[in-house]
Design a protein around this motif. Sequence first.
Motif, mmCIF file in Angstrom:
data_model
loop_
_atom_site.group_PDB
_atom_site.id
_atom_site.type_symbol
_atom_site.label_atom_id
_atom_site.label_comp_id
_atom_site.label_asym_id
_atom_site.label_seq_id
_atom_site.Cartn_x
_atom_site.Cartn_y
_atom_site.Cartn_z
ATOM 1 N N VAL A 36 0.832 -1.205 0.000
ATOM 2 C CA VAL A 36 0.000 0.000 0.000
ATOM 3 C C VAL A 36 0.870 1.260 0.000
ATOM 4 C CG1 VAL A 36 -1.643 1.343 1.383
ATOM 5 C CG2 VAL A 36 -2.015 -1.102 1.044
ATOM 6 N N VAL A 37 1.892 1.291 0.839
ATOM 7 C CA VAL A 37 2.790 2.453 0.885
ATOM 8 C C VAL A 37 3.499 2.640 -0.456
ATOM 9 C CG1 VAL A 37 4.935 3.305 1.932
ATOM 10 C CG2 VAL A 37 3.102 2.463 3.382
ATOM 11 N N GLY A 38 3.942 1.546 -1.064
ATOM 12 C CA GLY A 38 4.590 1.633 -2.374
ATOM 13 C C GLY A 38 3.661 2.205 -3.426
ATOM 14 N N ILE A 39 2.414 1.771 -3.424
ATOM 15 C CA ILE A 39 1.432 2.274 -4.397
ATOM 16 C C ILE A 39 1.132 3.747 -4.148
ATOM 17 C CG2 ILE A 39 -0.985 2.084 -5.128
ATOM 18 C CD1 ILE A 39 -0.689 -0.979 -4.707
ATOM 19 N N VAL A 40 0.963 4.119 -2.885
ATOM 20 C CA VAL A 40 0.690 5.521 -2.553
ATOM 21 C C VAL A 40 1.859 6.403 -2.970
ATOM 22 C CG1 VAL A 40 0.386 7.117 -0.612
ATOM 23 C CG2 VAL A 40 -0.958 5.020 -0.715
ATOM 24 N N ALA A 41 3.078 5.966 -2.713
ATOM 25 C CA ALA A 41 4.249 6.752 -3.111
ATOM 26 C C ALA A 41 4.322 6.890 -4.631
ATOM 27 C CB ALA A 41 5.527 6.106 -2.576
ATOM 28 N N TRP A 42 4.085 5.798 -5.343
ATOM 29 C CA TRP A 42 4.106 5.824 -6.819
ATOM 30 C C TRP A 42 3.084 6.836 -7.339
ATOM 31 C CZ3 TRP A 42 7.183 2.606 -9.984
ATOM 32 C CH2 TRP A 42 6.928 2.705 -11.357
#
Length: 165
Positions: free
Chosen positions: A39-45
């Motif tokens: 989730v954090v990776g997707i939000v950052a992307w």
Amino acid sequence: MSEDLPTTTADAVEPPVKKVGLVKAVGVLGIIGGVLLIVVGIVAWIGVTSQLTAENITIPDDAAAFQGQQVTGPVTAYVQADIINHHALEASGGKTYAELDQDDPVRATVMQASFLRASLFTSVVAYGVALFAAGMGVLAILFGWAIHRLASVPVVVKRTALAAE
């Protein structure tokens, strides 16, 4: 003479001798941590993409690829940084910012190009970190699932009987 009587045995399924509650909990925590990393990776992307898109940067026609397209991702950001470097070196006669004289009027342009390139490369690195976080999330889910599954499997004890001579 004694006859060997065949002895039959059955596999016994026994619960583990030691408590495995903590191991199961670690497995569940690994799965939860993995989901959070994804989730954090997707939000950052998405965050980096929205910021780059908001800048309305269009790749010039003399770039190596993606001519006329908007910078919205890691590859287009890299291509834009590359063409900025090409233009800056062209304007300075092949000299970098550090190689130009302090009173050279082109120095400010080359400095600004350097700052723009650094910003674009920072976004490329941010995409890499986001992708790394999501990849580690997938691994954490897989490891957590494996640990939890192994802790949940009953122990099979096989007993073999030796025939007496």
